[in-house]
Write an enzyme that holds these catalytic residues in place. Sequence first.
Site, PDB file in Angstrom:
ATOM      1  N   LYS A   7       0.832  -1.204   0.000  1.00  0.00           N
ATOM      2  CA  LYS A   7       0.000   0.000   0.000  1.00  0.00           C
ATOM      3  C   LYS A   7       0.869   1.257   0.000  1.00  0.00           C
ATOM      4  CE  LYS A   7      -3.832   1.952   2.726  1.00  0.00           C
ATOM      5  NZ  LYS A   7      -4.697   1.735   3.906  1.00  0.00           N
ATOM      6  N   SER A  44      -7.405   0.638   1.652  1.00  0.00           N
ATOM      7  CA  SER A  44      -6.474  -0.231   0.917  1.00  0.00           C
ATOM      8  C   SER A  44      -7.134  -0.790  -0.343  1.00  0.00           C
ATOM      9  CB  SER A  44      -6.001  -1.378   1.822  1.00  0.00           C
ATOM     10  OG  SER A  44      -5.525  -0.906   3.055  1.00  0.00           O
TER      11      SER A  44
END
Length: 754
Positions: free
Chosen positions: A150, A226
């Site tokens: 991420k 995410s």
Amino acid sequence: MIPEKMRQLLPEVELDPSVISVLLCSSTVAFLVLKWMVKKLVQQKIWEARKNRVRALGQMEEAVQQFRQENPEVQASRILSLPLVELVKKLKEDSLSPESVLYTYMDKALEVNRDVNCVTDFIQECVHLLQEVRTQKDKGLLYGVPISIKDPIGYEGHVSTCGLGQYLGYPEREDSVLVKVLKKQGAIPFVKTNISQCLINYDCSNLIFGRTVNPLNHKKSPGGSSGGEGALIAGGGSILGFGTDIGGSIRLPSSFCGLCGLKPTGNRLSGPVSYVQTVTGMVGPMARDVDSLALCMRALLCDDMFRLDPTVPPLPFSEVVYSSSTPLRIGYYDTDGYFLLPPCMRRAVHETRTLLQEAGHTLIPFIPPRIDYVMNELFMKGLFADGGAALLEKFELDTVDPNSCSQINCYRLPFLLKKILAFLTKPLFPRFSNYLNALCGVWSPKEFSELHAALMIYRREFLSRWRNLDLDVILCPVLGPAFTLGYPGRLIAAVSSTMLYNVLNFPAGVVPVTTVTEADEEDLKHYTGHYGDPWDRRLKQAVEGAVGLPVAVQCVALPWQEELCLRFMKEVERLAQGQKKQTQDNLQHGGAQADVARDLQNEVHTEEQSDVQAQASRTTLQTNILMDVQRTLAQTDLVADVQTDVQKPGSQTDLLADVQLHGHPQSSGPDMQPGMQTELTQPDTETQPCQPEMQTQPPQPEVQPDVQTQPAQPDVQTRPAQPDVQPDVQTQPTQPDIEIQPTQPDMQPDVLTA
């Protein structure tokens, strides 16, 4: 005394009011110009970041094409189909090379990115990292595995933007501890993925890299923050990824995209933490199956992690707990009493509960206490203890993304206005009223300390209820299915199902178990929620049109028991997959049975048609014989003699016997006139009513029960002439509504005329 001396020392200057006005105006203009210039600089950085992204993805594509030209024999589909555990095994056996795996996933990631816009940066160092991996003496648990991370997870030389332009141009000086441990275990980070702006909602959009959509349905969100990880893994462009979770940012993308995701206990892994003490954020893995999550945790919970980050407790992964088969005591609930989730999510909980019970586990109803209090007084007030000032400060230099506008505008309301609106909306919209009060934050350090004490009291209350039922784990719903684009930013309070375990700091994971059905969509039409307020109506709109999308459940364990949580997730996954396989087998078996029945029915129908044609031929022959006999008798003037013979019992029997040698006609011949009617002599034996068209139904004792014949018309009946004629053999006149009269009224009714 002192002010008088100061006046004597300072020269007296008379200021013209106009000068003061000019100074104030010029200062204001200078401030606005400076702010405009800073925003202009940020906007320029955003354009440069977009160009750099295009350039990086172009280099990524060139590297892939070069590898494919040099290695045309690589079977990409075979590599992409392997689960993580099997992929690592083949890499360690050298039956697959790390180069072939890396470039295959790079190629697939490019394809997925073109489809859903999920990759923000190509980590070019991955090509050089291949050589380092090959030189490792001990092949790590993630040897040669390409992974995605991420955006906020630090990687040396690459920017962690958090979706804000003001952070552009400041690359990380070193790898995060997580990345260092992954490299030591042989993993190869190769891309960074997209997020929501400032990580504040569960959508996936920002003004730098744009919006990411769900690979399963482009009208739906992949979740957030995410969301880029969820979209890339669900699309097949990555086999293992890492996100962060402060209110559900790992679990919600996993739920929306049909993945498995784990939010560990805070500090079980080294990574980003939350801003305040009352809400614990952490980093965690996302993958396609639970075994991949277990392998990842097994690799990360090692001496390198404990050495590089001393704040992480030295608790290695417990294989004994994960591989245990002891029956569990499982608490369960399908709603937290604050936000009623859609019917499909509650159905998933109950179906999973049934499967677990059948597998020998003990299921016990559980009611989480005071979720409305937790949501407002602990989560929202704790997260925005300063009234949202720190968050809003970040948007002074950045433009707010349209998907976050309603949320940010609510935070920007002045304190007094929030209080007034909260008071006015209390009778009609109590949840929104409490939400606004929570956004006001705390007034003093003393109140903040009281907030922290209230959190400790609630945790003890929750644990006491858990212990009283002697539970091992909890099964509960997770928000889903995937929301329509634009809705997550307008329903931030819907995360109550996930935020609870950030407040409690319990490990929690998500496992997909089923999909949305047409019946779920129909049930959704009757959804009203717990309150029937605008939020409930908005949730209904957000999840409409989700047929076929994944439906997941949430599995929870006590702090520091990630292995038990994963073991529970694995059990749920195994049972759900077994149920799915059984359903598919039943459908295939049912389809095969249907094919057999259809073939049998076709064979019976063919035989019936053949019998009908044969009977029709016999009937026509019999009719022609009778007609010839009658015409012969009429031509030779022997009708009277025939009548006399017919009246004698022996003659009648002989004549009927001759007729039966050729079969008994039950339908009119082709030369019959419309005014004729034919009757048979035996009124005590009846056949079933006939169809308007000719059809013969011979007895078929071997036919299956599901092969049925059509019922006959009740308005026409035919009676057989002899008792030995089978009642199942039926013929049908071509004109059932036309009565046929005999041509010779002086003849006996036993003789059939044509």
